[in-house]
Design a protein around this motif. Structure first.
Motif, PDB file in Angstrom:
ATOM      1  N   ILE A  47      47.858  19.928  18.414  1.00  0.00           N
ATOM      2  CA  ILE A  47      49.222  19.816  17.954  1.00  0.00           C
ATOM      3  C   ILE A  47      49.356  18.281  18.413  1.00  0.00           C
ATOM      4  O   ILE A  47      49.695  17.131  17.760  1.00  0.00           O
ATOM      5  N   ARG A  48      49.149  18.083  19.590  1.00  0.00           N
ATOM      6  CA  ARG A  48      49.557  16.711  20.186  1.00  0.00           C
ATOM      7  C   ARG A  48      48.635  15.419  19.782  1.00  0.00           C
ATOM      8  O   ARG A  48      48.822  14.423  19.366  1.00  0.00           O
ATOM      9  N   MET A  49      47.502  15.865  19.513  1.00  0.00           N
ATOM     10  CA  MET A  49      46.591  14.850  18.744  1.00  0.00           C
ATOM     11  C   MET A  49      47.014  14.397  17.491  1.00  0.00           C
ATOM     12  O   MET A  49      46.839  13.487  16.675  1.00  0.00           O
ATOM     13  N   LEU A  50      47.423  15.547  16.683  1.00  0.00           N
ATOM     14  CA  LEU A  50      47.729  15.642  15.272  1.00  0.00           C
ATOM     15  C   LEU A  50      49.067  14.604  15.096  1.00  0.00           C
ATOM     16  O   LEU A  50      49.075  13.935  14.214  1.00  0.00           O
ATOM     17  N   LEU A  51      49.816  14.896  16.215  1.00  0.00           N
ATOM     18  CA  LEU A  51      51.072  13.912  16.140  1.00  0.00           C
ATOM     19  C   LEU A  51      50.952  12.501  16.806  1.00  0.00           C
ATOM     20  O   LEU A  51      51.699  11.644  16.762  1.00  0.00           O
ATOM     21  N   GLY A  52      49.557  12.434  17.244  1.00  0.00           N
ATOM     22  CA  GLY A  52      49.334  10.856  17.742  1.00  0.00           C
ATOM     23  C   GLY A  52      49.847  10.841  19.100  1.00  0.00           C
ATOM     24  O   GLY A  52      50.120   9.570  19.748  1.00  0.00           O
ATOM     25  N   LEU A  53      50.136  11.967  19.889  1.00  0.00           N
ATOM     26  CA  LEU A  53      50.668  11.962  21.212  1.00  0.00           C
ATOM     27  C   LEU A  53      49.485  11.672  22.264  1.00  0.00           C
ATOM     28  O   LEU A  53      49.719  11.558  23.477  1.00  0.00           O
ATOM     29  N   LEU A  54      48.399  12.205  21.686  1.00  0.00           N
ATOM     30  CA  LEU A  54      47.257  12.157  22.612  1.00  0.00           C
ATOM     31  C   LEU A  54      45.947  11.759  21.880  1.00  0.00           C
ATOM     32  O   LEU A  54      45.859  12.235  20.517  1.00  0.00           O
TER      33      LEU A  54
ATOM     34  N   GLY B 168      60.485  16.134  29.426  1.00  0.00           N
ATOM     35  CA  GLY B 168      59.895  16.486  28.250  1.00  0.00           C
ATOM     36  C   GLY B 168      60.455  15.737  26.826  1.00  0.00           C
ATOM     37  O   GLY B 168      59.854  15.967  25.970  1.00  0.00           O
ATOM     38  N   THR B 169      61.253  14.905  27.282  1.00  0.00           N
ATOM     39  CA  THR B 169      62.095  14.243  26.288  1.00  0.00           C
ATOM     40  C   THR B 169      61.425  12.941  25.786  1.00  0.00           C
ATOM     41  O   THR B 169      61.553  12.379  24.838  1.00  0.00           O
ATOM     42  N   LEU B 170      60.491  12.502  26.568  1.00  0.00           N
ATOM     43  CA  LEU B 170      59.657  11.323  26.336  1.00  0.00           C
ATOM     44  C   LEU B 170      58.795  11.658  25.005  1.00  0.00           C
ATOM     45  O   LEU B 170      58.662  10.730  24.192  1.00  0.00           O
ATOM     46  N   GLU B 171      58.200  13.025  25.188  1.00  0.00           N
ATOM     47  CA  GLU B 171      57.348  13.218  23.918  1.00  0.00           C
ATOM     48  C   GLU B 171      58.406  13.250  22.713  1.00  0.00           C
ATOM     49  O   GLU B 171      57.852  12.876  21.642  1.00  0.00           O
ATOM     50  N   ALA B 174      58.547   9.965  21.540  1.00  0.00           N
ATOM     51  CA  ALA B 174      57.385   9.342  20.955  1.00  0.00           C
ATOM     52  C   ALA B 174      57.058   9.649  19.455  1.00  0.00           C
ATOM     53  O   ALA B 174      56.653   9.014  18.844  1.00  0.00           O
ATOM     54  N   VAL B 175      57.788  10.737  19.035  1.00  0.00           N
ATOM     55  CA  VAL B 175      57.620  11.053  17.691  1.00  0.00           C
ATOM     56  C   VAL B 175      58.727  10.664  16.718  1.00  0.00           C
ATOM     57  O   VAL B 175      58.607  11.119  15.505  1.00  0.00           O
ATOM     58  N   MET B 176      59.560  10.038  17.298  1.00  0.00           N
ATOM     59  CA  MET B 176      60.908   9.386  16.483  1.00  0.00           C
ATOM     60  C   MET B 176      60.387   7.923  15.973  1.00  0.00           C
ATOM     61  O   MET B 176      59.639   7.420  16.512  1.00  0.00           O
ATOM     62  N   PRO B 177      60.809   7.551  14.971  1.00  0.00           N
ATOM     63  CA  PRO B 177      60.455   6.271  14.326  1.00  0.00           C
ATOM     64  C   PRO B 177      61.306   5.112  15.213  1.00  0.00           C
ATOM     65  O   PRO B 177      61.965   4.258  14.505  1.00  0.00           O
ATOM     66  N   LEU B 178      61.157   5.145  16.639  1.00  0.00           N
ATOM     67  CA  LEU B 178      61.632   3.872  17.293  1.00  0.00           C
ATOM     68  C   LEU B 178      60.614   3.158  17.755  1.00  0.00           C
ATOM     69  O   LEU B 178      59.617   3.318  18.339  1.00  0.00           O
ATOM     70  N   ARG B 179      61.152   1.705  17.780  1.00  0.00           N
ATOM     71  CA  ARG B 179      60.241   0.756  18.394  1.00  0.00           C
ATOM     72  C   ARG B 179      60.228   0.867  19.711  1.00  0.00           C
ATOM     73  O   ARG B 179      61.218   1.232  20.460  1.00  0.00           O
ATOM     74  N   ALA B 180      59.054   0.284  20.699  1.00  0.00           N
ATOM     75  CA  ALA B 180      59.137   0.285  22.005  1.00  0.00           C
ATOM     76  C   ALA B 180      60.134  -0.781  22.390  1.00  0.00           C
ATOM     77  O   ALA B 180      60.908  -0.367  23.534  1.00  0.00           O
TER      78      ALA B 180
END
Lengths: 286, 356
Positions: A47-54, B168-171, B174-180
């Motif tokens: 899942i994390r690879m799919l999401l681009g987290l890894l 675990g909120t950093l993850e 990371a999946v939100m459409p936020l810029r660095a």
């Protein structure tokens, strides 16, 4: 149906450990795809690879028609195992933050959740927190919803409610990828991908995954003794009331252990038994 | 008890970075601060004002170093920071105008001129400018304002990203459409406000309680403070992005705060430090904030004299902010097949990945 997510030949190594090994998978709109596997099977890594987290070691990932990108993430809802909520913010503040990040109005809550809007998330029960995480992930009407063990630690009623939400989301046209190791939840998925040691060992609908797998059901007066003898012989056996179900074997093998007079019959396997058989075969081949 | 000791030792051994800090840091600090912790003044820069005193000034013994003569106003010479002492002939008497914003240098100058007179040399009137009573508070309060900003900026901000990662909120970010840059600005903005209020309070209370003068243009101090604060907050965020846990973040933050306390000229004069250590001081933001704050508050220094500290602070703010945004970007950008090496900021994921 349009593929919302697709991975081809995906591989991920951590040093000498191969966590995901050549996995193919796709999720289309309007379907729930279940990733089924024991702990350590590679579900979360996938899942994390799919999401681009890894980053993958090898293979191809496509999310909403392209590589994982900030633009694709705008149409993605994700509930990680840790829920991703800020424990020191209230429900309302968490939802407002997520909504603002996605540029939408804050998510509407069910009536019973409305009572908790001003409660700090850290003070809520796990079940309520999971529902809030669902609400946050669905607030921007994502096209793809990715759920990593979304009902872990939730009671039966809460799980049922969360699955109602998942089905509602699919009815609205979204695709859902969900990891679980609860068989009753897996049976609610349109398709399953069964992982073992990072590899796909079975895939398809529940009926396809079970296929023509059979188990040997033994009627035993002393279930405990029968179980002990079968397991002692290296067979995989599960108690079922006054019966014992022996997985991935033949009546001949069972009679060889319990004697020629044992009362038994071959019956179709359940999903759980088919899962155990598939994973067992994979581990035996290792 | 032995089991507890063994458990703790195993944990310490496994946290390599903390172990390295515990072993290497004391030695490093001892060497650096040993060369820095000096109150004696090795050199006092003197500018003669007017031709009449130029030749006589050449006779001044060490630690005076006589620079080129000028015809400018002696106080302006000090204001610009061109010298520690400006000697002029006033009413037929040689008068040494001493920069009181450099406490130890000013004290050393007074003693040196007194020594010359006692040895039968010419009697020189000494006038201490900007801080006539040589009050310690007048010299310390401007820099202390900066020190508060370092604490709020670097120490507290350094926990921000680590906390997100551990929760675990950093993850989720990371999946939100936020810029660095969105995340960076969002992270530092609240601390920016708090630290700005802190600075105003510290300088205000410092002036009110200790009578520290504010002679210069507040706008220059405000601009410099903003640049300095951006640098301090950026350092905090940078520390946060390279730390695996809050303990490491605090240790790293202290490693940036301690040198700034001791090597910035806030306590020990930069001119007394060994050249190598002094150059470390020049790389520290508090050094330049200190120069700026003293220049504005005590000396009413002109913009030409403040341009260097302002420029250096601006450069530091740009470099540190860019680095912090870049680090955020590596944490938040979608990972592709080319990113085969795990980003250090993500290394804590490895055990979880393998075991989940």
């Amino acid at each position: 149906m349009t593929a919302l997510a697709r991975v081809v030949g995906l591989r991920r190594d951590f040093g000498d450990t191969r966590a995901v090994d050549g996995v193919d998978l796709d999720v289309a709109s309007g379907e729930v795809v279940g990733l089924l596997g024991a702990n350590g099977a590679g579900k979360t890594t996938l899942i994390r690879m799919l999401l681009g987290l890894l980053p993958p070691t090898a293979g191809h990932v496509e999310l909403l028609g392209g590589p994982p990108s900030p633009a694709a993430r705008r149409h993605l809802g994700y509930v990680p195992q840790g829920l991703g909520l800020y424990a020191d913010l209230t429900v309302q503040e968490n939802l407002a933050f997520q909504a603002a990040a996605f540029g939408v109005a804050p998510a509407r809550l069910d009536d019973d959740l409305c009572a908790a809007v001003d409660t700090v998330v850290g003070d809520l029960s796990l079940g309520v927190r999971r529902r809030v995480a669902f609400a946050a992930a669905l607030g921007h009407a994502p096209r793809l919803l990715v759920l990593d063990e979304p009902t872990s630690g939730v009671g039966p009623l809460g799980r049922s409610e969360l699955w109602d939400t998942i089905h509602d989301t699919v009815d609205d046209g979204a695709g859902v990828l969900v990891t679980t190791h609860y068989m009753d939840e897996a049976e609610q998925c349109d398709r399953l991908v069964v992982l073992s040691r990072g590899r796909v060992v079975a895939a398809g609908t529940v009926a396809e995954v079970v296929g023509d797998d059979m188990v040997v059901e033994v009627v035993a007066d002393d279930v405990a003794a029968a179980l002990a003898r079968l397991e002692g012989a290296g067979l995989v056996a599960l108690p079922a009331g006054r019966r014992v179900r022996v997985i991935a074997t033949s009546p001949t093998s069972v009679r060889a252990v319990l004697g020629p007079d044992a009362t038994l019959e071959e019956v179709p396997a359940t999903l759980e038994e088919a899962f155990i058989a598939a994973v067992g075969h994979d581990r035996a081949a290792a | 008890m032995w089991a507890m000791v063994l458990k703790e030792m195993r944990q310490v051994r496994r946290d390599r970075r903390t172990l390295a800090m515990m072993v290497v840091l004391p030695v490093l600090l001892l060497v650096v601060f040993g060369y820095a912790a000096r109150f004696d003044v090795a050199e006092i820069r003197v500018v003669p004002v007017g031709d009449q005193v130029a030749s006589a000034a050449q006779q001044l013994p060490e630690p005076f170093t006589v620079l080129a003569a000028t015809d400018d106003d002696p106080v302006d010479v000090l204001r610009r920071g061109d010298a520690d002492v400006a000697i002029a002939l006033e009413g037929g008497t040689p008068t040494a105008h001493v920069d009181g914003s450099e406490l130890f240098t000013a004290q050393a100058s007074q003693q040196a001129f007194a020594g010359i007179a006692a040895a039968g040399g010419p009697s020189i009137d000494v006038v201490v400018e900007f801080n006539p009573d040589l009050e310690t508070s007048a010299v310390l309060v401007p820099g202390l304002g900066g020190l508060i900003l370092v604490f709020v900026g670097s120490l507290i901000t350094s926990l921000g990203v680590v906390r997100e990662r551990q929760a675990g909120t950093l993850e989720q970010l990371a999946v939100m459409p936020l810029r660095a840059s969105d995340v960076f600005v969002g992270k530092v903005a609240p601390y920016f406000v708090v630290a700005s209020v802190d600075l105003v309070v510290v300088l205000g209370v410092g002036s009110w309680l200790f009578g520290v003068p504010f002679n210069g243009n507040p706008a220059w101090l405000a601009i410099g403070s903003l640049l300095f604060l951006f640098t301090a907050l950026g350092i905090g965020v940078l520390i946060s992005t390279v730390s695996d846990n809050q303990g490491q973040a605090i240790q790293l933050a202290l490693m940036t705060v301690l040198p700034q306390v001791l090597l910035s000229g806030l306590i020990f004069p930069l001119s007394s430090m060994a050249a190598g250590v002094r150059w470390i001081g020049y790389l520290l933001p508090l050094t330049w904030f200190n120069v700026l704050a003293r220049g504005v508050m005590l000396k009413d220094a002109p913009l030409s004299a403040l341009a260097l500290p302002l420029g250096v602070l601006a450069l530091m703010a740009v470099v540190v902010s860019t680095l912090a945004v870049w680090r955020f970007n590596t944490e938040l950008r979608p990972a592709g097949p080319g990113d085969t090496d795990l980003d250090p900021a993500r290394r804590q994921d490895v055990p979880a990945e393998v075991t989940s």
